[in-house]
Design a protein around this motif. Structure first.
Motif, PDB file in Angstrom:
ATOM      1  N   GLN A   1      -1.289  -7.516   5.531  1.00  0.00           N
ATOM      2  CA  GLN A   1      -2.421  -7.684   6.443  1.00  0.00           C
ATOM      3  C   GLN A   1      -3.745  -7.486   5.714  1.00  0.00           C
ATOM      4  O   GLN A   1      -4.700  -8.248   5.926  1.00  0.00           O
ATOM      5  CB  GLN A   1      -2.303  -6.690   7.602  1.00  0.00           C
ATOM      6  CG  GLN A   1      -3.369  -6.865   8.664  1.00  0.00           C
ATOM      7  CD  GLN A   1      -2.998  -6.178   9.962  1.00  0.00           C
ATOM      8  OE1 GLN A   1      -1.973  -6.450  10.560  1.00  0.00           O
ATOM      9  NE2 GLN A   1      -3.832  -5.247  10.393  1.00  0.00           N
ATOM     10  N   MET A   2      -3.825  -6.480   4.840  1.00  0.00           N
ATOM     11  CA  MET A   2      -5.051  -6.256   4.067  1.00  0.00           C
ATOM     12  C   MET A   2      -5.333  -7.445   3.147  1.00  0.00           C
ATOM     13  O   MET A   2      -6.489  -7.864   2.990  1.00  0.00           O
ATOM     14  CB  MET A   2      -4.944  -4.973   3.249  1.00  0.00           C
ATOM     15  CG  MET A   2      -5.015  -3.707   4.074  1.00  0.00           C
ATOM     16  SD  MET A   2      -5.243  -2.206   3.065  1.00  0.00           S
ATOM     17  CE  MET A   2      -3.743  -2.221   2.105  1.00  0.00           C
ATOM     18  N   PHE A   3      -4.282  -7.987   2.543  1.00  0.00           N
ATOM     19  CA  PHE A   3      -4.451  -9.132   1.644  1.00  0.00           C
ATOM     20  C   PHE A   3      -5.008 -10.335   2.408  1.00  0.00           C
ATOM     21  O   PHE A   3      -5.921 -11.022   1.933  1.00  0.00           O
ATOM     22  CB  PHE A   3      -3.109  -9.485   1.006  1.00  0.00           C
ATOM     23  CG  PHE A   3      -3.171 -10.624   0.035  1.00  0.00           C
ATOM     24  CD1 PHE A   3      -3.690 -10.449  -1.239  1.00  0.00           C
ATOM     25  CD2 PHE A   3      -2.723 -11.888   0.398  1.00  0.00           C
ATOM     26  CE1 PHE A   3      -3.754 -11.504  -2.134  1.00  0.00           C
ATOM     27  CE2 PHE A   3      -2.784 -12.950  -0.492  1.00  0.00           C
ATOM     28  CZ  PHE A   3      -3.302 -12.759  -1.760  1.00  0.00           C
ATOM     29  N   GLU A   4      -4.463 -10.570   3.609  1.00  0.00           N
ATOM     30  CA  GLU A   4      -4.940 -11.689   4.415  1.00  0.00           C
ATOM     31  C   GLU A   4      -6.376 -11.476   4.892  1.00  0.00           C
ATOM     32  O   GLU A   4      -7.090 -12.437   5.171  1.00  0.00           O
ATOM     33  CB  GLU A   4      -4.006 -11.893   5.607  1.00  0.00           C
ATOM     34  CG  GLU A   4      -2.619 -12.384   5.208  1.00  0.00           C
ATOM     35  CD  GLU A   4      -1.672 -12.521   6.384  1.00  0.00           C
ATOM     36  OE1 GLU A   4      -2.092 -12.143   7.515  1.00  0.00           O
ATOM     37  OE2 GLU A   4      -0.535 -12.995   6.187  1.00  0.00           O
ATOM     38  N   ASP A   5      -6.784 -10.207   4.982  1.00  0.00           N
ATOM     39  CA  ASP A   5      -8.159  -9.892   5.386  1.00  0.00           C
ATOM     40  C   ASP A   5      -9.137  -9.926   4.215  1.00  0.00           C
ATOM     41  O   ASP A   5     -10.326  -9.647   4.387  1.00  0.00           O
ATOM     42  CB  ASP A   5      -8.215  -8.505   6.031  1.00  0.00           C
ATOM     43  CG  ASP A   5      -7.569  -8.481   7.406  1.00  0.00           C
ATOM     44  OD1 ASP A   5      -7.420  -9.555   8.008  1.00  0.00           O
ATOM     45  OD2 ASP A   5      -7.210  -7.386   7.868  1.00  0.00           O
ATOM     46  N   GLY A   6      -8.625 -10.224   3.012  1.00  0.00           N
ATOM     47  CA  GLY A   6      -9.496 -10.301   1.848  1.00  0.00           C
ATOM     48  C   GLY A   6      -9.664  -9.004   1.089  1.00  0.00           C
ATOM     49  O   GLY A   6     -10.460  -8.929   0.152  1.00  0.00           O
ATOM     50  N   ARG A   7      -8.912  -7.961   1.469  1.00  0.00           N
ATOM     51  CA  ARG A   7      -8.976  -6.691   0.747  1.00  0.00           C
ATOM     52  C   ARG A   7      -8.237  -6.800  -0.575  1.00  0.00           C
ATOM     53  O   ARG A   7      -7.250  -7.510  -0.693  1.00  0.00           O
ATOM     54  CB  ARG A   7      -8.340  -5.580   1.587  1.00  0.00           C
ATOM     55  CG  ARG A   7      -9.081  -5.234   2.858  1.00  0.00           C
ATOM     56  CD  ARG A   7     -10.185  -4.234   2.594  1.00  0.00           C
ATOM     57  NE  ARG A   7      -9.682  -3.018   1.954  1.00  0.00           N
ATOM     58  CZ  ARG A   7      -9.130  -2.003   2.614  1.00  0.00           C
ATOM     59  NH1 ARG A   7      -8.984  -2.068   3.925  1.00  0.00           N
ATOM     60  NH2 ARG A   7      -8.719  -0.933   1.956  1.00  0.00           N
ATOM     61  N   ARG A   8      -8.705  -6.063  -1.588  1.00  0.00           N
ATOM     62  CA  ARG A   8      -8.069  -6.054  -2.890  1.00  0.00           C
ATOM     63  C   ARG A   8      -7.999  -4.613  -3.411  1.00  0.00           C
ATOM     64  O   ARG A   8      -8.752  -3.745  -2.961  1.00  0.00           O
ATOM     65  CB  ARG A   8      -8.826  -6.939  -3.885  1.00  0.00           C
ATOM     66  CG  ARG A   8      -8.878  -8.414  -3.471  1.00  0.00           C
ATOM     67  CD  ARG A   8      -7.507  -9.026  -3.428  1.00  0.00           C
ATOM     68  NE  ARG A   8      -7.515 -10.432  -3.034  1.00  0.00           N
ATOM     69  CZ  ARG A   8      -7.187 -10.874  -1.832  1.00  0.00           C
ATOM     70  NH1 ARG A   8      -6.869 -10.009  -0.871  1.00  0.00           N
ATOM     71  NH2 ARG A   8      -7.200 -12.163  -1.565  1.00  0.00           N
ATOM     72  N   ALA A   9      -7.098  -4.342  -4.335  1.00  0.00           N
ATOM     73  CA  ALA A   9      -6.922  -2.994  -4.870  1.00  0.00           C
ATOM     74  C   ALA A   9      -6.993  -3.026  -6.387  1.00  0.00           C
ATOM     75  O   ALA A   9      -6.368  -3.866  -7.040  1.00  0.00           O
ATOM     76  CB  ALA A   9      -5.578  -2.419  -4.420  1.00  0.00           C
TER      77      ALA A   9
END
Length: 236
Positions: free
Chosen positions: A158-166
């Motif tokens: 879900q974070m990846f689809e929201d554009g979040r990165r680590a």
């Protein structure tokens, strides 16, 4: 109303045996939000009290619900949830009071979210109840670890689809910060060894979620089209 997602145990038989007033519906699993909104739509009345299979209603909460549902002008009520794990009720760490909006008017509220961490969004005033919702989340630590693996995968997606990165700084800083927040700021130390274990597990969940997010980002980068080709992926 019991909505069962094609379980393989005796859930359906037990539910039907409870009372002739129990309505049991068996249907495929469409996801958390869709399943819960479907369940609410099956009710005859507009006030909904939504429970998961691993939750129970305490006596004080039952009394409050009977009184609160009659109030006018309120769209819903948040309820404190307490988890039983490692032999005790844990009223510390990020797990408590863990307010959940579970009593609501379906004309003014509904479940929202995507892959994980679904919640009720209300269009109108929301108040709080004091009686606790009892949560039996895990059978043991092995079950806890299995759940963490599943939910961290969904959260990372879900974070990846929201554009979040680590990046490395997220992996290095966020897990220990989560432990400090749970154990010291949120009082995990007051629950002895169980509080220490839960604080460590919460930190592990944060680390797993971010590591899986990093993995998704790395995989998308390695499969990125050559320069000049169409590329719909987000930059990592």
């Amino acid at each position: 109303i019991v909505v069962d997602s094609e379980s393989t145990d005796d859930t359906v038989a037990r539910a039907k045996a409870c009372s002739d007033r129990v309505k049991v519906i068996v249907r495929p699993w469409p996801g958390y939000v869709a399943q819960k909104n479907f369940a609410a739509e099956q009710a005859r009345h507009d006030w909904i009290f939504s429970l998961d299979a691993d939750e129970r209603v305490s006596g004080p909460l039952a009394d409050e619900v009977r009184a609160a549902a009659a109030a006018e002008g309120i769209a819903g009520y948040r309820i404190p949830r307490v988890t039983f794990h490692l032999g005790r009720w844990l009223r510390s760490t990020d797990w408590y009071p863990d307010y959940q909006l579970r009593l609501y008017d379906r004309r003014r509220a509904r479940w929202t979210g995507r892959l994980v961490h679904e919640s009720v969004r209300a269009d109108g005033p929301v108040e709080h109840l004091n009686g606790e919702l009892l949560h039996y989340a895990y059978r043991d630590l092995s079950h806890h670890l299995q759940s963490m693996d599943r939910y961290s995968t969904l959260a990372a997606r879900q974070m990846f689809e929201d554009g979040r990165r680590a990046g490395w700084w997220d992996l290095a800083l966020h897990p220990p910060a989560a432990f400090a927040r749970n154990y010291f700021l949120r009082g995990g130390f007051r629950d002895g060894v169980p509080g220490l274990i839960v604080s460590a597990m919460n930190a592990r969940y944060v680390g797993l979620k971010l590591a899986k997010l990093w993995e998704l980002c790395s995989a998308s980068t390695s499969t990125r089209p050559a320069p000049g080709a169409a590329d719909s992926s987000k930059r990592c």
